[in-house]
Design a protein around this motif. Structure first.
Motif, PDB file in Angstrom:
ATOM      1  N   ILE A  38      -4.737 -22.991  16.439  1.00  0.00           N
ATOM      2  CA  ILE A  38      -5.131 -24.686  17.091  1.00  0.00           C
ATOM      3  C   ILE A  38      -6.835 -24.601  17.489  1.00  0.00           C
ATOM      4  O   ILE A  38      -7.292 -23.460  18.152  1.00  0.00           O
ATOM      5  CB  ILE A  38      -4.572 -24.222  18.909  1.00  0.00           C
ATOM      6  N   GLN A  39      -7.609 -25.502  16.906  1.00  0.00           N
ATOM      7  CA  GLN A  39      -8.711 -25.448  16.967  1.00  0.00           C
ATOM      8  C   GLN A  39      -9.305 -26.409  18.343  1.00  0.00           C
ATOM      9  O   GLN A  39      -8.424 -27.889  18.584  1.00  0.00           O
ATOM     10  CB  GLN A  39     -10.153 -26.326  15.851  1.00  0.00           C
ATOM     11  N   LEU A  40      -9.615 -26.050  19.601  1.00  0.00           N
ATOM     12  CA  LEU A  40      -9.816 -26.369  20.899  1.00  0.00           C
ATOM     13  C   LEU A  40     -10.991 -27.534  20.249  1.00  0.00           C
ATOM     14  O   LEU A  40     -12.330 -27.421  19.605  1.00  0.00           O
ATOM     15  CB  LEU A  40      -9.737 -25.676  21.912  1.00  0.00           C
ATOM     16  N   ALA A  87      -7.827 -25.103  10.568  1.00  0.00           N
ATOM     17  CA  ALA A  87      -6.516 -24.829  11.936  1.00  0.00           C
ATOM     18  C   ALA A  87      -5.609 -26.327  11.600  1.00  0.00           C
ATOM     19  O   ALA A  87      -5.867 -26.423  10.633  1.00  0.00           O
ATOM     20  CB  ALA A  87      -7.396 -24.880  13.281  1.00  0.00           C
ATOM     21  N   GLN A  88      -4.019 -25.279  11.864  1.00  0.00           N
ATOM     22  CA  GLN A  88      -3.226 -26.524  11.058  1.00  0.00           C
ATOM     23  C   GLN A  88      -3.037 -26.904  12.486  1.00  0.00           C
ATOM     24  O   GLN A  88      -2.554 -28.183  12.049  1.00  0.00           O
ATOM     25  CB  GLN A  88      -2.352 -24.993  11.277  1.00  0.00           C
ATOM     26  N   PHE A  89      -3.273 -26.553  14.097  1.00  0.00           N
ATOM     27  CA  PHE A  89      -3.383 -27.876  14.877  1.00  0.00           C
ATOM     28  C   PHE A  89      -4.971 -28.167  15.243  1.00  0.00           C
ATOM     29  O   PHE A  89      -5.700 -27.168  15.481  1.00  0.00           O
ATOM     30  CB  PHE A  89      -2.317 -27.525  15.882  1.00  0.00           C
ATOM     31  N   GLY A  90      -5.190 -29.435  16.119  1.00  0.00           N
ATOM     32  CA  GLY A  90      -6.831 -29.608  16.129  1.00  0.00           C
ATOM     33  C   GLY A  90      -6.110 -30.507  17.851  1.00  0.00           C
ATOM     34  O   GLY A  90      -5.296 -30.927  18.011  1.00  0.00           O
ATOM     35  N   ILE A  91      -7.492 -30.696  18.220  1.00  0.00           N
ATOM     36  CA  ILE A  91      -7.138 -31.710  19.924  1.00  0.00           C
ATOM     37  C   ILE A  91      -8.810 -32.223  19.489  1.00  0.00           C
ATOM     38  O   ILE A  91      -9.764 -31.908  19.171  1.00  0.00           O
ATOM     39  CB  ILE A  91      -7.761 -30.926  21.007  1.00  0.00           C
ATOM     40  N   THR A  92      -8.784 -33.648  19.575  1.00  0.00           N
ATOM     41  CA  THR A  92      -9.498 -34.790  19.950  1.00  0.00           C
ATOM     42  C   THR A  92      -9.482 -35.728  20.001  1.00  0.00           C
ATOM     43  O   THR A  92      -8.468 -36.130  20.713  1.00  0.00           O
ATOM     44  CB  THR A  92      -9.825 -35.296  18.067  1.00  0.00           C
ATOM     45  N   SER A  93     -10.191 -36.729  20.262  1.00  0.00           N
ATOM     46  CA  SER A  93      -9.712 -38.023  21.196  1.00  0.00           C
ATOM     47  C   SER A  93      -9.131 -39.180  19.997  1.00  0.00           C
ATOM     48  O   SER A  93      -9.520 -38.687  18.646  1.00  0.00           O
ATOM     49  CB  SER A  93     -10.916 -38.514  21.280  1.00  0.00           C
ATOM     50  N   PHE A 107      -4.884 -37.892   9.862  1.00  0.00           N
ATOM     51  CA  PHE A 107      -3.987 -37.266  10.730  1.00  0.00           C
ATOM     52  C   PHE A 107      -2.913 -37.810  11.536  1.00  0.00           C
ATOM     53  O   PHE A 107      -3.252 -39.306  11.931  1.00  0.00           O
ATOM     54  CB  PHE A 107      -5.051 -36.548  11.663  1.00  0.00           C
ATOM     55  N   VAL A 108      -2.465 -37.057  12.115  1.00  0.00           N
ATOM     56  CA  VAL A 108      -1.061 -37.416  13.376  1.00  0.00           C
ATOM     57  C   VAL A 108      -0.815 -36.715  14.662  1.00  0.00           C
ATOM     58  O   VAL A 108      -1.124 -35.785  14.408  1.00  0.00           O
ATOM     59  CB  VAL A 108       0.238 -37.360  12.385  1.00  0.00           C
ATOM     60  N   SER A 109      -0.986 -37.650  15.694  1.00  0.00           N
ATOM     61  CA  SER A 109      -1.179 -37.035  17.075  1.00  0.00           C
ATOM     62  C   SER A 109       0.259 -36.997  17.211  1.00  0.00           C
ATOM     63  O   SER A 109       1.027 -37.348  17.496  1.00  0.00           O
ATOM     64  CB  SER A 109      -1.766 -38.132  18.086  1.00  0.00           C
ATOM     65  N   VAL A 110       0.480 -35.088  17.809  1.00  0.00           N
ATOM     66  CA  VAL A 110       2.215 -35.604  17.720  1.00  0.00           C
ATOM     67  C   VAL A 110       2.018 -35.312  19.321  1.00  0.00           C
ATOM     68  O   VAL A 110       3.313 -34.675  20.082  1.00  0.00           O
ATOM     69  CB  VAL A 110       2.234 -33.440  17.388  1.00  0.00           C
ATOM     70  N   ALA A 111       0.802 -35.768  20.596  1.00  0.00           N
ATOM     71  CA  ALA A 111       1.180 -35.033  21.835  1.00  0.00           C
ATOM     72  C   ALA A 111      -0.562 -35.700  22.023  1.00  0.00           C
ATOM     73  O   ALA A 111      -1.793 -34.614  21.582  1.00  0.00           O
ATOM     74  CB  ALA A 111       1.316 -33.291  22.270  1.00  0.00           C
ATOM     75  N   THR A 112      -0.412 -35.232  23.880  1.00  0.00           N
ATOM     76  CA  THR A 112      -1.388 -35.726  24.300  1.00  0.00           C
ATOM     77  C   THR A 112      -1.836 -34.790  25.698  1.00  0.00           C
ATOM     78  O   THR A 112      -0.472 -34.754  26.479  1.00  0.00           O
ATOM     79  CB  THR A 112      -1.606 -37.410  24.762  1.00  0.00           C
ATOM     80  N   ILE A 113      -2.750 -34.158  25.936  1.00  0.00           N
ATOM     81  CA  ILE A 113      -2.865 -33.330  26.868  1.00  0.00           C
ATOM     82  C   ILE A 113      -3.251 -34.691  28.292  1.00  0.00           C
ATOM     83  O   ILE A 113      -2.652 -33.880  29.135  1.00  0.00           O
ATOM     84  CB  ILE A 113      -4.195 -32.413  27.367  1.00  0.00           C
ATOM     85  N   TYR A 223      -7.021 -41.965  24.166  1.00  0.00           N
ATOM     86  CA  TYR A 223      -6.915 -40.684  24.757  1.00  0.00           C
ATOM     87  C   TYR A 223      -8.212 -39.974  24.368  1.00  0.00           C
ATOM     88  O   TYR A 223      -7.725 -39.842  23.012  1.00  0.00           O
ATOM     89  CB  TYR A 223      -5.759 -40.211  23.868  1.00  0.00           C
ATOM     90  N   ILE A 224      -8.070 -39.113  25.214  1.00  0.00           N
ATOM     91  CA  ILE A 224      -8.983 -38.096  24.441  1.00  0.00           C
ATOM     92  C   ILE A 224      -9.045 -36.606  24.061  1.00  0.00           C
ATOM     93  O   ILE A 224     -10.353 -36.225  23.508  1.00  0.00           O
ATOM     94  CB  ILE A 224     -10.316 -37.879  26.420  1.00  0.00           C
ATOM     95  N   ASN A 225      -8.275 -36.385  24.636  1.00  0.00           N
ATOM     96  CA  ASN A 225      -7.299 -34.909  23.871  1.00  0.00           C
ATOM     97  C   ASN A 225      -5.805 -35.077  23.354  1.00  0.00           C
ATOM     98  O   ASN A 225      -5.492 -34.572  23.725  1.00  0.00           O
ATOM     99  CB  ASN A 225      -8.062 -34.011  24.798  1.00  0.00           C
ATOM    100  N   THR A 226      -6.264 -35.875  22.100  1.00  0.00           N
ATOM    101  CA  THR A 226      -4.741 -35.784  21.818  1.00  0.00           C
ATOM    102  C   THR A 226      -4.449 -33.832  20.630  1.00  0.00           C
ATOM    103  O   THR A 226      -5.305 -33.603  20.080  1.00  0.00           O
ATOM    104  CB  THR A 226      -4.618 -36.896  20.933  1.00  0.00           C
ATOM    105  N   ILE A 227      -3.707 -33.723  20.590  1.00  0.00           N
ATOM    106  CA  ILE A 227      -3.162 -32.833  19.808  1.00  0.00           C
ATOM    107  C   ILE A 227      -2.593 -33.488  18.103  1.00  0.00           C
ATOM    108  O   ILE A 227      -1.785 -34.017  18.657  1.00  0.00           O
ATOM    109  CB  ILE A 227      -1.477 -31.549  20.355  1.00  0.00           C
TER     110      ILE A 227
END
Length: 334
Positions: A38-40, A87-93, A107-113, A223-227
């Motif tokens: 996971i890329q933070l 990375a398979q997962f990343g976090i971005t806006s 890309f597809v957002s699958v959740a948000t922090i 959303y500033i930090n979606t997974i």
């Protein structure tokens, strides 16, 4: 048939039963552990407490997942890391994902922090700046004096939504992002684009009382930090995504209920972090993670629609996209 013969037959039947039973017992197959990177979006800190907690409490292990958390930073773009399979997962806006889509990156957002955007315009309480109109005639701290920096977009969107003239106020370049230092030094009256989490804690630790003008109260809701993952990754790894998001959300739920404990998990990833500060930030960000109106991690259609409209308003994308292709709540509604 004599007694001895009967005993022999009974013994033979017993042995056959044991043999048949043994032949029918199959060893439990060993399922390979899914290894995920996971890329933070930034350096280690309690913003990612749910991930740390899911590791420490064994939630990923329960789902047969082993993860690596790569810290981010100004030189690392999570979108590039996922695109290039580092990375398979990343976090971005969310806005970054929409822009990427217009550049044929799917890309597809699958959740948000954070369900609620924590970006604000910050000022000292004593200055009584409570609404955007109170900024008229004041000096506002920004990321670029001509407001061309991407991080000035929330401020521009606020001006656009409220009808305020950008020339009705003065601007100063933010150079010190620690709490309210720039304001106290007299360099500006308010600071644009601050977080009502860590910056709030910095200021409070310095004994400062702050006012916040939240961007999302004035039409800037992003959303500033979606997974996120690659679109093709969902097609072949839906079960893995489901298990990972389940464990991560479980981690965030525990973090919300035990903020002081989980701050220590963040320090394990970066021993240079200050434990007390991380504990305070964790507490400050709880209302942005758990808003009480929907499940943790889930996303709202109107936020994505607002995000896209802002990008269209400022010509950051040429045409709208189908937002149903950019996000899904299927993994947060389990």
């Amino acid at each position: 048939m004599n007694k001895t013969s009967l005993n022999k037959i009974g013994l033979l039947i017993g042995l056959m039963a044991i043999l048949i039973s043994a032949c029918g017992t199959q060893p439990t197959p060993v399922v390979p552990t899914d290894k995920v990177t996971i890329q933070l979006s930034w350096f280690h800190g309690v913003e990612y407490a749910g991930f740390y907690t899911a590791v420490e409490k064994g939630y990923y292990k329960e789902e047969n997942i082993e993860i690596v958390l790569n810290p981010g930073g100004p030189e690392i773009n999570p979108i590039d890391e996922v695109q290039n399979d580092k990375a398979q997962f990343g976090i971005t806006s969310g806005d970054s994902l929409i822009i990427a889509k217009t550049n044929q990156q799917n890309f597809v957002s699958v959740a948000t922090i954070f369900r609620k955007n924590p970006l604000t315009i910050t000022s000292l309480k004593k200055d009584n700046i409570q609404r955007p109109e109170d900024l008229v005639g004041k000096t506002v701290g920004v990321y670029s004096l001509d407001l061309s920096n991407f991080f000035d977009l929330p401020f521009l969107a606020l001006l656009n939504r409220t009808g305020l003239d950008r020339n009705s106020m003065n601007y100063a370049l933010i150079e010190d992002f620690q709490g309210a230092n720039e304001i106290k030094a007299g360099n500006m009256d308010a600071m644009s684009g601050m977080f009502a989490t860590d910056q709030q804690v910095m200021a409070q630790d310095a004994g400062d009382e702050l006012n916040f003008i939240y961007y999302n109260d004035y039409g800037y809701d992003v959303y500033i930090n979606t997974i996120f993952v690659k679109e093709e990754f969902i097609q072949s790894n839906a079960d893995l995504i489901s298990r990972l998001i389940k464990a991560t959300i479980k981690g965030y739920q525990y973090a919300i209920e035990n903020p002081e404990e989980v701050a220590g998990f963040a320090v394990k990833y970066d021993p240079n972090l200050d434990l007390k500060y991380q504990q305070s930030v964790m507490k400050a960000q709880i209302p942005f993670i758990s808003t009480g109106d929907a499940p943790i991690g889930s996303m709202d259609a109107d936020v994505w629609e607002t995000t896209q409209q802002i990008l269209l308003d400022f010509d950051l994308i040429a045409a709208p996209i189908d937002l149903n292709t950019i996000y899904t709540n299927q993994f947060t509604s389990q």
